[in-house]
Design an enzyme around this catalytic site. Structure first.
Site, PDB file in Angstrom:
ATOM      1  N   GLY A 194       0.817  -1.201   0.000  1.00 55.16           N
ATOM      2  CA  GLY A 194       0.000   0.000   0.000  1.00 55.16           C
ATOM      3  C   GLY A 194       0.853   1.254   0.000  1.00 55.16           C
ATOM      4  N   ASP A 195       0.630   2.120   0.994  1.00 53.67           N
ATOM      5  CA  ASP A 195       1.411   3.359   1.101  1.00 53.67           C
ATOM      6  C   ASP A 195       2.367   3.301   2.296  1.00 53.67           C
ATOM      7  OD1 ASP A 195      -0.559   3.411   3.025  1.00 53.67           O
ATOM      8  OD2 ASP A 195      -1.002   5.541   2.817  1.00 53.67           O
ATOM      9  N   GLU A 196       2.800   2.101   2.653  1.00 56.59           N
ATOM     10  CA  GLU A 196       3.717   1.917   3.774  1.00 56.59           C
ATOM     11  C   GLU A 196       5.088   1.485   3.269  1.00 56.59           C
ATOM     12  OE1 GLU A 196       1.789  -0.803   6.435  1.00 56.59           O
ATOM     13  OE2 GLU A 196       0.647   0.810   7.390  1.00 56.59           O
TER      14      GLU A 196
END
Length: 293
Positions: free
Chosen positions: A212-214
């Site tokens: 994801g956005d991690e």
């Protein structure tokens, strides 16, 4: 703003991918030439009625596999030329120049095709190996690769009794970009983050997209003071890139230094994730530092 589209993941690999260094290619050329001479000598000592050219093929395949298409092509030309010399001098009735040229050309094409196909196969294998360890969107290490590299660094850290640090990075307001600008813009944001991380961290560090956005960055052999310097520089570059592109993205970062290495990458990530969430659930757009006991 022009959004860059991700590269086609299904593009067929090149015939001579950059999996061979120049010294490796040169070594394959030299060793291949020596092997060709050896096969040529055996060809010379063998009854001329025995078809011997098949024994040049393993040399061409070996050179192509370990040195790339260029090394394989050199071996192919050497093999065809050596076979031609043996046939010119060893036959009781030497072939005519035209017939010899035809036979050499056929064998050269035959060897070159095998060199090309072998280099393609090696390229496909290396590409698949890289894709299995790399996040296709950002070019960073994927979760699987990150775990493998971190666990290796843990072993070294225990052996040499050196600290290591893990920075866990979460993008703030990423959903806003997807919802208001579209998923293509979201992909461009992630690609930009990946490029910025690769350009900013040290060569020894391991930047990765965990999903994801991690993101995460492993800092081997890095104490708390040095980690702060690296992370602050990275955060500054990331925020600058977001501002330059008018993206409302900031970063919640948790940084944990481990004087004594934990048991696994999972334990490290879990600890850094908890520190990151103290920022995420607070003011956001900040960095929290901690030293594991």
């Amino acid at each position: 703003m022009v959004l860059a589209s991700p590269k086609d993941e299904h593009e067929f690999p090149p015939a001579d991918p950059r999996v061979h260094s120049a010294p490796q290619t040169m070594l394959a050329v030299v060793v291949g030439a020596i092997l060709v001479v050896g096969v040529g000598y055996l060809d010379h000592k063998t009854d001329e009625r025995l078809a011997f050219e098949i024994f040049y093929l393993p040399v061409v395949l070996w050179a192509s596999w370990y040195g790339g298409f260029i090394a394989g092509l050199v071996a192919a030309v050497s093999s065809a030329g050596t076979w031609a010399l043996n046939n010119w001098f060893d036959r009781p009735a030497p072939l005519s120049e035209l017939l010899l040229f035809w036979n050499v050309s056929v064998r050269l094409i035959y060897f070159a095709i095998f060199a090309f196909m072998t280099a393609r196969l090696r390229g496909a294998m290396e590409l698949n190996r890289a894709l299995s360890r790399t996040d296709s969107l950002t070019g960073l290490a994927n979760h699987k690769s990150f775990v493998e590299q971190t666990n290796r660094e843990l072993v070294l850290s225990r052996r040499h009794k050196r600290p290591m640090t893990l920075a866990y990075i979460d993008c703030d307001h990423f959903k806003v970009v997807n919802d208001t600008m579209g998923h293509a813009a979201g992909d461009t944001v992630l690609q930009t983050i990946g490029k910025t991380m690769l350009a900013t961290v040290r060569e020894s560090d391991v930047p990765a997209r965990l999903g994801g956005d991690e993101f995460a960055v492993l800092l081997p052999e890095t104490n708390a003071a040095n980690a702060r310097s690296v992370v602050e520089r990275l955060r500054e570059q990331l925020l600058e890139m977001m501002k330059d592109n008018d993206w409302p993205i900031t970063f919640s970062i948790g940084v944990v230094t481990f004087p004594t290495p934990p048991e696994s990458c999972t334990a490290m990530t879990r600890t850094a994730d908890k520190v990151m969430y103290t920022v995420k659930h607070g003011s956001k757009d900040d960095v929290a530092y901690a030293v594991a006991e």
